[in-house]
Structure formats: C-alpha cells, structure tokens
Design a protein around this motif. Structure first.
Motif, PDB file in Angstrom:
ATOM      1  N   GLY A  32       0.815  -1.204   0.000  1.00 32.16           N
ATOM      2  CA  GLY A  32       0.000   0.000   0.000  1.00 32.16           C
ATOM      3  C   GLY A  32       0.848   1.254   0.000  1.00 32.16           C
ATOM      4  N   ALA A  33       0.176   2.394   0.069  1.00 31.94           N
ATOM      5  CA  ALA A  33       0.868   3.682   0.073  1.00 31.94           C
ATOM      6  C   ALA A  33       1.378   4.006   1.471  1.00 31.94           C
ATOM      7  N   ALA A  90      -1.209   7.541  -6.827  1.00 29.39           N
ATOM      8  CA  ALA A  90      -0.430   6.687  -7.729  1.00 29.39           C
ATOM      9  C   ALA A  90       0.183   5.516  -6.968  1.00 29.39           C
ATOM     10  N   ALA A  91       0.621   5.779  -5.734  1.00 28.04           N
ATOM     11  CA  ALA A  91       1.195   4.710  -4.919  1.00 28.04           C
ATOM     12  C   ALA A  91       0.131   3.685  -4.542  1.00 28.04           C
ATOM     13  N   GLU A  92      -1.042   4.165  -4.172  1.00 28.51           N
ATOM     14  CA  GLU A  92      -2.114   3.271  -3.745  1.00 28.51           C
ATOM     15  C   GLU A  92      -2.601   2.398  -4.902  1.00 28.51           C
ATOM     16  N   GLY A 202      -1.479  -8.236   1.437  1.00 27.46           N
ATOM     17  CA  GLY A 202      -2.383  -7.401   2.211  1.00 27.46           C
ATOM     18  C   GLY A 202      -1.657  -6.301   2.947  1.00 27.46           C
ATOM     19  N   GLU A 203      -2.416  -5.531   3.666  1.00 25.89           N
ATOM     20  CA  GLU A 203      -1.866  -4.391   4.401  1.00 25.89           C
ATOM     21  C   GLU A 203      -0.853  -4.864   5.424  1.00 25.89           C
ATOM     22  N   VAL A 204       0.278  -4.198   5.498  1.00 30.43           N
ATOM     23  CA  VAL A 204       1.301  -4.487   6.493  1.00 30.43           C
ATOM     24  C   VAL A 204       1.310  -3.345   7.481  1.00 30.43           C
TER      25      VAL A 204
END
Length: 205
Positions: A32-33, A90-92, A202-204
């Motif tokens: 993720g961003a 853009a990162a997301e 997934g999200e870290v």
C-alpha cells in the motif's frame, strides 16, 4: 526442513500473472501507500529486506517495469520510492502488485538445501521407485512451513510438506524431486485443502 531459498515465493492469487514465474523470482509485494509523497510499503521476501531493490528494476505481475528505491525498514515493511510515482493516489494504485526479478539476476544459493522457488516450479515429482507422481505447480506457505502443490498427470493436485522427510531428494541438475508421500495424501485435492488462504499482499502494519 528444506529451506525455501533466499526469497519467499508468491503464495498466489486468483489473478493470473503476466510474468513467467519459472524464469523470475518474486522478491516482494506492494502492501500500500505510505504518506502523501508517493512512497509505498513493500513486503520484502529477501533475506535482507532492503535487498528487495538490489537486483535492478523489478517487474510487476502485470508486466510493468518499476525502478524501486528502498529507503528504510519500518515494522514488517520496507518503505520505498518508485521512480515516476509522486503522490499517494499513484502509490495506492500499486497495492497488491507482486514484484519480480529475473532468476539470473540473483546470486547462487549458499547451502545445498536452499533453493529458489523458480528452480522448482514445473519439475517432475517421482516416488522412491521412480514412478511419476506429478509436477510442482506452486509452492505455498500457509503458516506451518512450505508446501509443494503437486499437479497430477490426469488432473487435480494435492499438497506435500516440503520437508527433508517427505521430499528427501531435490535434484535441480537432474530436474526432479523424489518424494515419500504419506498414505492417502493424493485423496484430498488442493481445492479441498483445509489450509487457510495466505494473503501476502495485504496491508502491512
């Protein structure tokens, strides 16, 4: 236990990869961003997390080429910049993308029981008598150690624990694995496995 290699494998998603995973190694995944300046959080699968960007530009599982600049380790993730990515949106948009480098860009393994997963995919798996059991389709880690998914010649597949006891011979030069599967292992296909799904992208936190 047989070591999985210097990098961790992709545990797979429902989405088809545009990268030939037999010629490339997954070195990380974008979680993720981070912040508002285009930085990303990367889950690194390399022994040294910061080495996720040490082997040159990476390819995403959609075939895009990215120049990754790891900045620091933060918690369980690597914070990195990507050339041309300048804002959070853009990162997301890159969340979930798996990152690959060519197999030949990686150094040789230092231990005879250490393998790159790319070297194992597609190899035939035979029993002690030399009878073909199937071929290595994927390598997964559901939390209790590496499992190889063996695709049967007639269709279907099942998992084997990737341990020295179950897979005593991994002969990359000869292009085969010798396995001693437990009784009844082939009766439960991979689709029916009770192992929980693993989501490495997934999200870290």
């Amino acid at each position: 236990m047989i070591a999985p290699g210097k990098t961790r494998p992709s545990t797979g998603t429902a989405e088809t990869s545009a990268v030939d995973e037999r010629a490339h190694v997954c070195v990380g995944a974008i979680a993720g961003a981070h912040g508002i300046r285009g930085e990303v959080k990367v889950k690194s699968f390399t022994s040294d997390p910061l080495d996720v960007g040490a082997y040159g530009p990476v390819l995403t599982d959609r075939g895009a080429r990215l120049v990754l600049q790891p900045l620091r380790v933060q918690g369980q993730a690597v914070v990195a910049r990507i050339e041309g990515v300048a804002d959070r949106n853009a990162a997301e948009a890159l969340r979930g993308r798996r990152l690959y480098v060519p197999r030949e860009a990686l150094p040789a393994t230092e231990d005879e029981d250490e393998f790159y997963h790319a070297d194992l995919l597609g190899l035939p798996v035979v029993d002690g008598a030399g009878e073909l059991l199937g071929t290595v389709a994927t390598i997964q880690d559901f939390g209790a150690g590496d499992m190889i998914e063996v695709a049967f010649p007639g269709g279907g597949s099942a998992f084997l624990a990737f341990t020295r006891e179950i897979v005593p011979v991994v002969d990359i030069a000869a292009g085969r694995l010798v396995a001693h599967p437990p009784e009844g292992w082939a009766d439960t296909g991979a689709e029916e496995s009770d192992a929980p799904a693993s989501d490495e992208t997934g999200e870290v936190s």
